[in-house]
Write a protein that holds these residues in place. Structure first.
Motif, PDB file in Angstrom:
ATOM      1  N   ILE A  15       0.838  -1.208   0.000  1.00  0.00           N
ATOM      2  CA  ILE A  15       0.000   0.000   0.000  1.00  0.00           C
ATOM      3  C   ILE A  15       0.874   1.261   0.000  1.00  0.00           C
ATOM      4  N   ALA A  16       1.974   1.217   0.715  1.00  0.00           N
ATOM      5  CA  ALA A  16       2.898   2.366   0.712  1.00  0.00           C
ATOM      6  C   ALA A  16       3.427   2.620  -0.696  1.00  0.00           C
ATOM      7  N   GLN A  17       3.768   1.549  -1.414  1.00  0.00           N
ATOM      8  CA  GLN A  17       4.276   1.694  -2.783  1.00  0.00           C
ATOM      9  C   GLN A  17       3.209   2.294  -3.702  1.00  0.00           C
ATOM     10  N   LEU A  18       1.963   1.839  -3.532  1.00  0.00           N
ATOM     11  CA  LEU A  18       0.881   2.305  -4.405  1.00  0.00           C
ATOM     12  C   LEU A  18       0.484   3.750  -4.116  1.00  0.00           C
ATOM     13  N   TYR A  34       6.826   2.350   6.755  1.00  0.00           N
ATOM     14  CA  TYR A  34       7.118   2.868   5.424  1.00  0.00           C
ATOM     15  C   TYR A  34       6.614   4.314   5.356  1.00  0.00           C
ATOM     16  N   GLU A  35       7.518   5.247   5.065  1.00  0.00           N
ATOM     17  CA  GLU A  35       7.205   6.675   5.204  1.00  0.00           C
ATOM     18  C   GLU A  35       7.447   7.448   3.919  1.00  0.00           C
ATOM     19  N   THR A 135      -4.676  -3.323  -5.635  1.00  0.00           N
ATOM     20  CA  THR A 135      -4.264  -2.748  -6.907  1.00  0.00           C
ATOM     21  C   THR A 135      -4.290  -1.231  -6.765  1.00  0.00           C
ATOM     22  N   ARG A 136      -3.589  -0.523  -7.641  1.00  0.00           N
ATOM     23  CA  ARG A 136      -3.522   0.937  -7.539  1.00  0.00           C
ATOM     24  C   ARG A 136      -4.911   1.569  -7.576  1.00  0.00           C
ATOM     25  N   GLN A 137      -5.720   1.162  -8.543  1.00  0.00           N
ATOM     26  CA  GLN A 137      -7.053   1.748  -8.686  1.00  0.00           C
ATOM     27  C   GLN A 137      -7.914   1.512  -7.443  1.00  0.00           C
ATOM     28  N   TYR A 299      -3.628 -12.906  -2.977  1.00  0.00           N
ATOM     29  CA  TYR A 299      -4.320 -11.633  -2.699  1.00  0.00           C
ATOM     30  C   TYR A 299      -3.339 -10.550  -2.252  1.00  0.00           C
ATOM     31  N   VAL A 300      -2.507 -10.856  -1.245  1.00  0.00           N
ATOM     32  CA  VAL A 300      -1.610  -9.818  -0.715  1.00  0.00           C
ATOM     33  C   VAL A 300      -0.545  -9.431  -1.735  1.00  0.00           C
ATOM     34  N   ASN A 301      -0.300 -10.287  -2.711  1.00  0.00           N
ATOM     35  CA  ASN A 301       0.671  -9.950  -3.757  1.00  0.00           C
ATOM     36  C   ASN A 301       0.014  -9.316  -4.982  1.00  0.00           C
ATOM     37  N   GLY A 302      -1.291  -9.041  -4.867  1.00  0.00           N
ATOM     38  CA  GLY A 302      -1.966  -8.261  -5.909  1.00  0.00           C
ATOM     39  C   GLY A 302      -2.389  -9.027  -7.139  1.00  0.00           C
ATOM     40  N   TRP A 303      -2.591 -10.358  -7.025  1.00  0.00           N
ATOM     41  CA  TRP A 303      -2.983 -11.147  -8.194  1.00  0.00           C
ATOM     42  C   TRP A 303      -4.475 -11.457  -8.244  1.00  0.00           C
ATOM     43  N   ILE A 304      -5.090 -11.659  -7.071  1.00  0.00           N
ATOM     44  CA  ILE A 304      -6.529 -11.940  -7.041  1.00  0.00           C
ATOM     45  C   ILE A 304      -7.189 -11.052  -5.982  1.00  0.00           C
ATOM     46  N   SER A 305      -8.508 -11.004  -6.007  1.00  0.00           N
ATOM     47  CA  SER A 305      -9.252 -10.210  -5.027  1.00  0.00           C
ATOM     48  C   SER A 305      -9.320 -10.933  -3.693  1.00  0.00           C
TER      49      SER A 305
END
Length: 704
Positions: A15-18, A34-35, A135-137, A299-305
């Protein structure tokens, strides 16, 4: 500072990256933070506080199990470093966003963090970010549209914690103390776990009680250039003489009495809820717990919901075509392109529609090289299912024929896929195609041969894990987030083994005693009622305290039955536990062999005729011993399985065969080879005691 709190460190980093682009990581009391842009994102480790009894209740011998029903409970830190880090971060925070997983458990985890931060920063503003995919969106939308924290939803989760603690602790202590199974060998009883175990045990009772009966089936092979097999319309004959009479009347030719060709439509599957996903994953070899573990990683790696959902209807807000378009250039490119050629998407719908999370669907296109092999199989299943729910029905051409042979009728059905439809994307569970030849009414066919097969009726099949999850859902046992955990707990407690799960004799003993003397524990009714009440807490209709007190009253009623039948329950448990250690008959004296413990804690198989009979077989030191139903043809002894934590079970087989094999190997190793003059002399081995050497080679723990 804006402080964002997520459920796990990996989610915090994502989430910090996004949200922040490039975030700098620093440690606060050993916890990663993460700041960037006056924002700090920190991940928890699930629950950082836990509910438990005060220390004075921890002594099983001095506290009566019934006293736990109305005992006070207290909250304790389970992750002190994270709690300390939250307090330090709170001092700088003016705005706090709880971004834990959006479900009952996630809301409670978030509220736990809320209380810690609120104590340190009472003036801070709090809100809640809800999302179903990382995901970003999705994340940007969630943080742009935050909502208040749902304290009612968290209260429902807290009620479950309190109820499960009291029921589990009180009943587990009672059963364990009754039969003297303490320490690591305690017998676990639970509000959800025990009714689930009763389902498995009752099914096994039906299987054991089943008596196979013979029946006969008649088949004929017909040919008109092409061959096909048809079965007699009588199906199963319970009288052999009747079947033999039919066989005697059959001639060498038959005539087509009826022939039909017709289309059959097979509709696409509904979207994946958690239950439907587990059932599908079970069909390709994944246990319920393993399927959910992998889905959580995806899920946590952003591949599925988000994989914990009851929803089987895609929300209107989900842009299905846009999701498919992501796959146009990847591993599923040709299938995505085919879907995109459709004029419109009309997704299938299940009966359950909720507003918390959508059904499970792929949120990003992955390549096979990017994730592990088992993760890829689950990911592929999710993508295939998603595509299938957007595709048209499959169509089959079905042919049915009835052939008359001297007044005896034979029928056959064949089908072939004529229009792939959704089956282009979802081959799982697809029936084998077999198409009958073109025939016409009145056409004569040669009877190439006829056969009468003798068969036996089969017992009911054991429930697979996918079936159990579905049954739990239908009966109101557990939730989408806990059902797979309840099944896994039965394995961890050594109540079941194998897949599908097979109950041990200990399971028979516990369920047998409770069904006979306190059957409320083994039936789903009470648990289902409490689950419904917890839903009402989440909806703000009932207060948490009222449901907890109701559950305590139920448990008090159960204990009245337990206390009344204490001696009978102990007798049933003792007999069942003794049976769970019986392994067969002693080859020396014919008495029963049992798994036993030595004074030093070692395990071995010994004869109940000791000391007159001293027949002994060794057993491995580590792991839980499961006596299976399979018997050795040579020795008549039950095969043994060794279960050791999360490792793959070791099927040791027959202990006597295993021991004899070790003796042969050991004898072969003692034969000293003659050294050739050209060979260098070997350095003498370090002196080892006989006992150490024997142990290193896997020798028995005791002499036989």
């Amino acid at each position: 500072m804006h402080l964002i709190v997520t459920e796990k460190n990996i989610t915090a980093r994502k989430i910090a990256q996004l949200l922040l682009g490039s975030a700098k990581e620093r440690k606060v009391d050993g916890v990663s933070v993460y700041e960037g842009d006056d924002t700090a994102v920190v991940g928890l480790s699930g629950h950082i506080v836990n509910i438990d009894f005060p220390d004075e209740y921890n002594n099983w011998q001095s506290t009566a199990p019934k006293d736990l029903i109305w005992a006070n409970t207290e909250m304790r830190y389970t992750q002190k470093k994270i709690a300390t880090a939250l307090k330090k971060l709170a001092k700088e925070a003016t705005h706090v966003t709880i971004a834990t997983d959006f479900d009952r458990e996630g809301e409670l985890i978030g509220v736990e963090a809320y209380h810690i931060i609120k104590d340190a920063a009472p003036a801070a503003k709090f809100d809640r970010a809800r999302y179903s995919a990382i995901t970003r969106q999705e994340i940007e939308h969630a943080f742009a549209n935050t909502v208040p924290i749902d304290f009612d939803l968290a209260a429902a989760g807290e009620a479950r914690q309190k109820i499960d603690l009291v029921w589990g602790a009180a009943l587990t202590r009672y059963i364990s103390l009754t039969c003297g199974r303490l320490g690591n060998s305690f017998l676990s009883v639970g509000r959800v776990q025990t009714p689930l175990l009763a389902l498995i045990v009752d099914r096994e009772k039906d299987i054991k009680a089943f008596t196979p009966t013979p029946y006969w089936e008649i088949y004929a092979t017909f040919t008109n250039g092409e061959e096909f097999v048809a079965g007699h319309t009588g199906n199963r004959f319970t009288e052999k003489a009747k079947a033999e009479g039919i066989m005697a009347r059959l001639g060498r030719t038959g005539k087509v009495a009826d022939y039909k060709k017709e289309p059959r439509v097979e509709y696409p599957p509904i979207p994946f809820s958690t239950t439907e996903f587990i059932r599908a994953a079970a069909s390709i070899g994944f246990s319920a717990a393993n399927a959910m573990r992998i889905a959580e990683n995806l899920y946590v790696n952003g591949w599925i919901s988000y994989p914990r959902t009851d929803n089987t209807v895609y929300p209107a807000s989900l842009n299905l075509k846009e999701i498919v378009a992501q796959f146009a250039g990847g591993e599923f490119g040709k299938y995505a392109q085919r879907l995109l050629e459709q004029s419109s998407f009309k997704p299938t719908r299940g009966k359950k529609e909720t507003t918390d999370h959508p059904p499970i669907y792929p949120v990003a296109s992955a390549r096979k090289s990017e994730i592990k092999a088992d993760e890829w199989r689950v990911y592929e299943l999710v993508v295939s299912r998603f595509f299938a729910t957007l595709a048209p029905p499959a169509e089959y051409e079905v042919r049915n024929v009835c052939v008359d042979v001297n007044g005896e009728r034979f029928k056959a059905t064949g089908s072939m896929l004529s229009t792939p439809g959704y089956r282009l994307y979802y081959p799982y569970g697809m029936a084998k195609e077999e198409l009958l030849p073109e025939l016409s009414v009145g056409q004569e066919l040669a009877v190439k041969n006829a056969a009468m097969d003798e068969k036996l009726t089969k017992p009911p099949v054991r429930y697979g894990q996918g079936k159990l999850v579905k049954m739990m859902e239908d009966l109101g046992l557990g939730t989408k987030s806990t059902r797979h955990e309840a099944i896994q707990k039965l394995y961890a407690r050594n109540y079941v083994h194998g897949n599908p799960p097979v109950p041990t004799n200990t399971a028979f003993a516990v369920v047998g005693a409770l069904e006979k003397y306190a059957d409320l524990i083994t039936k789903p009714d009470m648990t289902s009622r409490l689950e419904s009440d917890m839903d009402s807490i989440a909806e703000g209709k009932i207060k948490e305290e009222a449901v907890v007190q109701e559950s305590q009253g139920m448990l008090e009623t159960i204990f009245d039955d337990l206390d009344k039948n204490h001696n009978d329950i102990r007798e049933v448990l003792y007999e069942g536990l003794r049976e769970d250690r019986r392994i067969g008959k002693c080859p020396s004296c014919g008495k029963d062999l049992y798994v036993r413990k030595s004074k030093k804690g070692g395990r071995f198989i010994g004869c109940e005729g000791y000391p007159e009979c001293n027949f002994i077989l060794p057993l491995p030191r580590m792991g839980t011993i499961i006596v299976t139903e399979k018997n050795c043809d040579k020795h008549g002894i039950s095969h043994i399985r060794i279960v050791n934590g999360g490792s793959k079970p070791w099927d040791l087989g027959c202990p006597q065969c295993n021991y004899e094999e070790w003796q042969k190997k050991n004898a072969a190793e003692k034969v000293t080879p003659v050294r050739k003059s050209s060979e260098p002399a070997k350095k003498p081995a370090r002196k080892t005691t006989k006992k150490k050497a024997a142990d290193d080679k896997g020798a028995p723990l005791v002499k036989s």
